[in-house]
Design an enzyme around this catalytic site. Structure first.
Site, short mmCIF file in Angstrom:
data_model
loop_
_atom_site.label_atom_id
_atom_site.label_comp_id
_atom_site.label_asym_id
_atom_site.label_seq_id
_atom_site.Cartn_x
_atom_site.Cartn_y
_atom_site.Cartn_z
N VAL A 1 4.03 1.16 2.07
CA VAL A 1 4.03 0.34 3.20
C VAL A 1 4.25 -1.13 2.44
O VAL A 1 3.86 -1.42 1.48
CB VAL A 1 2.61 0.18 3.56
N GLY B 1 0.95 -1.11 -0.07
CA GLY B 1 -0.05 -0.01 0.12
C GLY B 1 0.74 1.13 0.04
O GLY B 1 2.01 1.34 -0.10
N ASP C 1 -8.35 11.38 9.84
CA ASP C 1 -8.30 10.90 8.55
C ASP C 1 -8.88 9.47 8.58
O ASP C 1 -8.32 8.60 7.87
CB ASP C 1 -6.96 10.88 7.92
#
Ligand SMILES: *[C@@H]1O[C@H](CO)[C@@H](O)[C@H](O)[C@H]1NC(C)=O
Ligand SMILES: *[C@@H]1O[C@H](CO)[C@@H](O)[C@H](O)[C@H]1NC(C)=O
Ligand SMILES: *[C@@H]1O[C@H](CO)[C@@H](O)[C@H](O)[C@H]1NC(C)=O
Ligand SMILES: *[C@@H]1O[C@H](CO)[C@@H](O)[C@H](O)[C@H]1NC(C)=O
Ligand SMILES: *[C@@H]1O[C@H](CO)[C@@H](O)[C@H](O)[C@H]1NC(C)=O
Length: 947
Positions: free
Chosen positions: A636, A629, A746
């Site tokens: 990631v 990701g 977020d």
């Protein structure tokens, strides 16, 4: 031998130092020191100033520091602007600010700064703009500010400043704008201020001023706006001389304790706005005709008697005439609208309530754009007048709601505009369906000279775009709302011009536009008055662009000089170090810095410090195949440690790197956050210029994957409810248990991860996202003002508009996730917003038609309550949203109502799965056999600790 080497060294040193001065100009050392001191007296929870120790202020793009391009006579570069608006700064202003001798703009607007204004600022003779509004400054105004003879704008409004206005302010010869409203300033207003021959706007409203209104103010040569509302000039009168304030456009003396009569202001040719309400004025209203420009006459709540002047019927621009709560007699001037031409944008409000009016002059038949209010006048008892009842009711006006101006009827192919990246169709573009990335600006008119905006929207758009050097169609006023003052807050979007290719502004243009706003480089407008810049938001690609050019802006010539200087400095220090400091304890200390840093890291409890090598081996040297990701922070990777544990490794990218101290502080914060519903931190790596965070690996990926149309298997309603509850619990922990509290900022489906047992775990929290800490008085400030982060579709609309971040912003985003769980829709898709869609369906009784068919059978009462909860979380007004605690409670109640939670229910995920599930779901089945149902809901199971 040593002597010879020593002399050689001296030669090299002096040679290099000479080169250094002559070639590599740096910022004046006293200014560098001053900036360091400024930083150390501030608190910077969001670490906006973290680059304030790297390199040279003028060369290394220190946040908010702007310098002159040219080198000063002393051979140094000098700081010209300090622009630190809206950065969540607290702490105090260092007196060393006074050493920035070449500063022209000092801007700390919209922070949380406490303490007093240092008198040393008075030493900055070059200062033009001093902008300290919107902080928590206290103490009194220093006399020394009066020395600032080049100052054109002094804004200290919205603070807690007390004490008198220094007499020395009378010498601020260049001053055009003096804004000190909303403080606790006391005492007599110095009459000497009238010597300010350039002053245009004097705003002193909402203070504790007393004494009398200086008659000398009549001699201000240029004054346009005098606003002194909500002070206490008890028992004194409005000086008769004010009738001679020839240039005045607005006079606002509301609630000032004034007595005496209303002066005759008919000779003020451009007067537009007069507010003398809430005083103890007596006598009758002067009958001479006021300026044709009058938009607003407010004389309400006084002791006025006599009749309403006939001359009020000849004011073509009138929007509001408020005379309520007086002792007026005679007739209602029912022909007041006679000479006005109405169209869709004009409106007139006549408030005459609570007087002694007993008859009507003219025809009581106002056009629909006129609101006439007559309640509590004798005339209301005269039933022989047709229609009188409709003007005597007590209906309230619907003021204060945001109004949206553009009702865009444009039909554009929604898919073609990537709203996910904050792109939008430019509503006014001459090219239909031009999709571009706007700049977003919070803007407020501090003291406008009208009461009703629509007739002035077009002139305003003209004024603003002309001032900014843009085309009219580049501006879109998204919404506006009247606030206390009255002030007019609006939300603007600026779009690039269509030129065939570009759909974004280039960086030079962004900086130019921002510079226009922040340098107040506008021609004044009498009608619109002064403005405030509330925020200037760079979303999407813009947020990266600006920093890049600032880096590039160092010209090549200077760059080579820097390289030369650095090389030289390196040589000098190397020689000096080797020759003189070999045995110095400090030198040894420096050599052992590496050990020192690992000592720091070992202090962080329960979190492992990994070497770069370990990280590289875990990820096959960051092989692309291990990348799982990518987030705001960086890529990631999935890694396997030497003990075979699977981990997720977040590797910071260039732009996200922080100072070592800051990084370790964050790790320490993260290491203290432990909850079953938070993804836990296993360790970190801070080596070889890399920063990485190592988390437990979440086997089932993100909630977003599970809700996407491509998902191979389905989550049933029970699982969805438990994921909702788990997420809410994780966030509640961040808000209430974390020390200091953390706002996530977020929350979205892709940040809610699922472990092997489908336990929801909130990810990506805590990175530079501290909630506000207690202020000096021990109060929790109820918001954090900051740049907008977050993801479109999940963003709290209030946060977007005001940049005030609260715990309720997280409630909103989580509400959007709930709606996704319930409907399987995306937050924004094909231009449709999930909140609006569900609301519409809910209100029209069609709710069940949009429930995600993939979640199988469900108890309808539970779903109903869940939808209701989700929609309450997504209310526009933060105060109407439930608290996170209430969200957790309600979800627990909903789960209580559910049929027994056992493995059969879990299996129902595969049994009842909707048409999109092609095969029996191996994962879900495995889940049901591996885990007992209670594991999924109870908190009894401790977090599996990485330690
Ligand atoms: C004040 O402004 C004038 C005119 O712009 C300029 O010449 C002068 O140098 C300024 N004074 C200081 C101290 O900067
Ligand atoms: C409405 O009337 C005002 C003057 O009363 C005028 O300035 C304005 O342009 C008109 N607006 C429209 C849309 O016709
Ligand atoms: C104002 O009056 C005009 C003409 O009578 C009408 O067309 C318009 O809709 C009215 N506007 C409002 C806001 O009532
Ligand atoms: C006052 O009216 C004149 C003419 O009607 C106009 O040109 C001017 O812009 C108006 N000024 C203000 C401040 O409204
Ligand atoms: C440059 O400055 C901007 C703000 O002024 C900041 O956001 C950005 O991160 C800076 N870039 C670097 C490389 O320091």
């Amino acid at each position: 031998m040593l002597g010879v080497r020593g002399r050689g060294c001296v030669f090299v040193v002096s040679c290099c130092c000479f080169m250094f001065l002559a070639v590599a100009q740096t910022t004046s050392p006293s200014e560098v020191n001053a900036l360091s001191a400024v930083k150390s007296s501030l608190n910077d929870p969001m670490k906006h100033l973290r680059n304030w120790n790297k390199g040279d202020p003028c060369k290394s793009n220190w946040t908010g520091v702007k310098c002159f391009d040219r080198i000063g006579n002393d051979g140094y570069l000098h700081v010209r602007e300090l622009q630190l608006m809206n950065l969540n700064l607290s702490g105090s202003l260092a007196p060393t600010l006074g050493q920035l001798f070449h500063l022209e703009i000092l801007d700390f607007m919209w922070n949380e700064i406490t303490g007093s204004i240092p008198k040393e600022i008075g030493n900055i003779a070059s200062l033009k703009l001093l902008l300290l509004n919107g902080n928590k400054l206290s103490g009194s105004l220093p006399e020394d500010l009066g020395y600032l003879s080049n100052l054109t704008r002094l804004q200290v409004d919205l603070n807690s400043i007390s004490g008198p206005i220094p007499k020395s302010f009378a010498s601020l010869d260049s001053l055009r704008h003096l804004h000190m409203n909303n403080n606790s300033i006391s005492g007599q207003i110095p009459s000497g201020l009238s010597k300010l021959s350039n002053l245009l706007h004097l705003l002193l409203d909402n203070n504790n001023l007393s004494g009398y209104l200086p008659p000398e103010f009549a001699s201000f040569p240029e004054l346009r706006i005098l606003q002194l509302d909500n002070n206490n000039f008890k028992g004194t009168e409005i000086p008769a001389s004010y009738a001679n304030m020839s240039r005045l456009v607005k006079l606002s003396l509301r609630n000032c304790g004034l007595q005496g009569t209303v002066p005759d202001l008919s000779r003020i040719h451009k007067l537009s706005y007069l507010d003398l309400s809430f005083n103890q004025l007596t006598g009758s209203i002067p009958s001479k005709k006021l300026s044709d420009n009058m938009t607003t006459i407010n004389l309400s709540d006084n002791h006025l008697n006599g009749s309403i002047p006939r001359s009020f019927s000849d004011l073509p621009s009138l929007q509001r005439l408020s005379l309520e709560n007086n002792f007026l007699i005679g007739s209602v001037p029912a022909n007041i609208w006679r000479n006005m031409s109405f169209n869709t944008t004009t409106r007139l409000t006549l408030d005459l309530r609570n007087n002694s009016l007993s008859s009507i002059f003219g025809d009581l038949n106002p056009p629909e754009n006129v609101t006439l209010r007559l309640q509590s006048n004798p005339i209301c008892n005269n039933t022989s007048i047709r229609n009188i009842g409709q003007f005597c009711g007590s209906e309230a006006e619907g003021d204060g709601m945001p109004e949206h101006i553009k009702n865009s009827t444009m039909i554009c192919p929604i898919q073609a505009c990537p709203v996910d990246n904050f792109f939008e169709y430019a509503p006014a573009s001459p090219v239909p369906c031009f999709c571009a990335l706007p700049l977003r600006i919070g803007y407020r008119l501090k003291s406008p000279s009208f009461s009703y905006f629509p007739p002035y929207v077009y002139p305003f758009e003209m004024y603003l775009t002309t001032s900014l050097g843009l085309d009219l169609h580049q501006l879109s006023i998204d919404s506006f709302v009247w606030e206390e003052g009255p002030r007019l807050r609006m939300y603007l979007k600026l779009f690039p011009v269509f030129n065939g290719n570009d759909t974004i502004f280039n960086t030079i243009e962004i900086q130019r536009i921002r510079g226009r706003f922040t340098s107040w480089d506008f021609n004044g407008s009498d009608l619109f008055g002064p403005y405030e810049l509330l925020n200037f938001t760079l979303l999407g690609i813009y947020s990266n662009m600006v920093s890049e050019t600032q880096r590039e802006s160092i010209s090549k010539g200077i760059l080579s000089a820097i390289i030369g200087a650095v090389a030289c400095a390196f040589m000098v220090s190397a020689i000096v170090l080797l020759l003189t400091a070999r045995n110095h304890p400090k030198f040894k200390h420096k050599l052992s810095r590496k050990n020192l840093s690992s000592k720091i890291s070992q202090k962080i409890d329960g979190v492992k410090s990994f070497t770069f090598r370990e990280m590289a081996q875990a990820t096959d040297y960051f092989n692309i195949s291990t990348q799982v990701g990518r987030g705001g922070y960086g890529k990631v990777f999935k890694g396997i440690l030497s003990d075979n544990t699977m981990v997720a490794i977040k590797r910071a990218e260039e732009g996200s790197l922080q100072g070592q101290k800051e990084f370790l502080t964050e790790i320490e914060l993260l290491s203290r956050l432990h909850h079953r519903n938070l993804v836990s931190l296993v360790g970190y790596c801070d080596e070889e210029g890399e920063q990485m965070l190592v988390y437990e690996f979440m086997l089932k990926g993100s909630l977003q994957d599970w809700l996407s149309a491509k998902a191979k298997e389905n989550l049933n309603f029970g699982m969805r409810s438990r994921i909702a509850l788990g997420s809410a619990k994780g966030i509640l922990y961040l808000h209430t248990e974390a020390q200091p509290p953390v706002f996530h900022r977020d929350i979205k489906a892709s940040n809610i991860l699922l472990d092997s047992k489908f336990t929801a775990k909130v990810a990506d929290f805590g990175l530079s996202r501290l909630a506000p800490v207690l202020d000096d008085e021990g109060n929790v400030p109820n918001h954090v003002s900051t740049v907008v982060k977050g993801t479109p579709g999940y963003l709290d609309p209030e946060y977007f508009l005001t940049h005030k971040l609260t715990d309720k912003s997280d409630v909103y985003s989580l509400g959007v996730v709930f709606l996704e769980l319930l409907t399987g829709m995306k937050p924004i898709s094909h231009g449709k917003n999930i909140v609006r869609e569900v609301n519409v369906a809910y209100q029209s009784g069609m709710m069940f038609s949009i429930i995600d068919s993939r979640m199988g059978s469900y108890p309808s009462e539970c779903v109903e309550r869940f939808v209701d909860l989700a929609l309450r979380c997504c209310q526009d007004k933060p105060e109407e949203r439930p608290s996170m605690l209430a969200v957790v409670r309600e979800l627990e109640n909903i789960l209580q109502l559910m049929p027994e939670i056992d493995s059969t229910l879990l299996e129902s995920a595969s049994i009842h799965s909707g048409k999109s599930a092609p095969s029996s779901s191996s994962n879900v089945t495995r889940l049901s056999s591996n885990a007992s149902g209670s594991d999924l809901v109870s908190d009894v199971i401790p977090t599996i600790s990485p330690r």
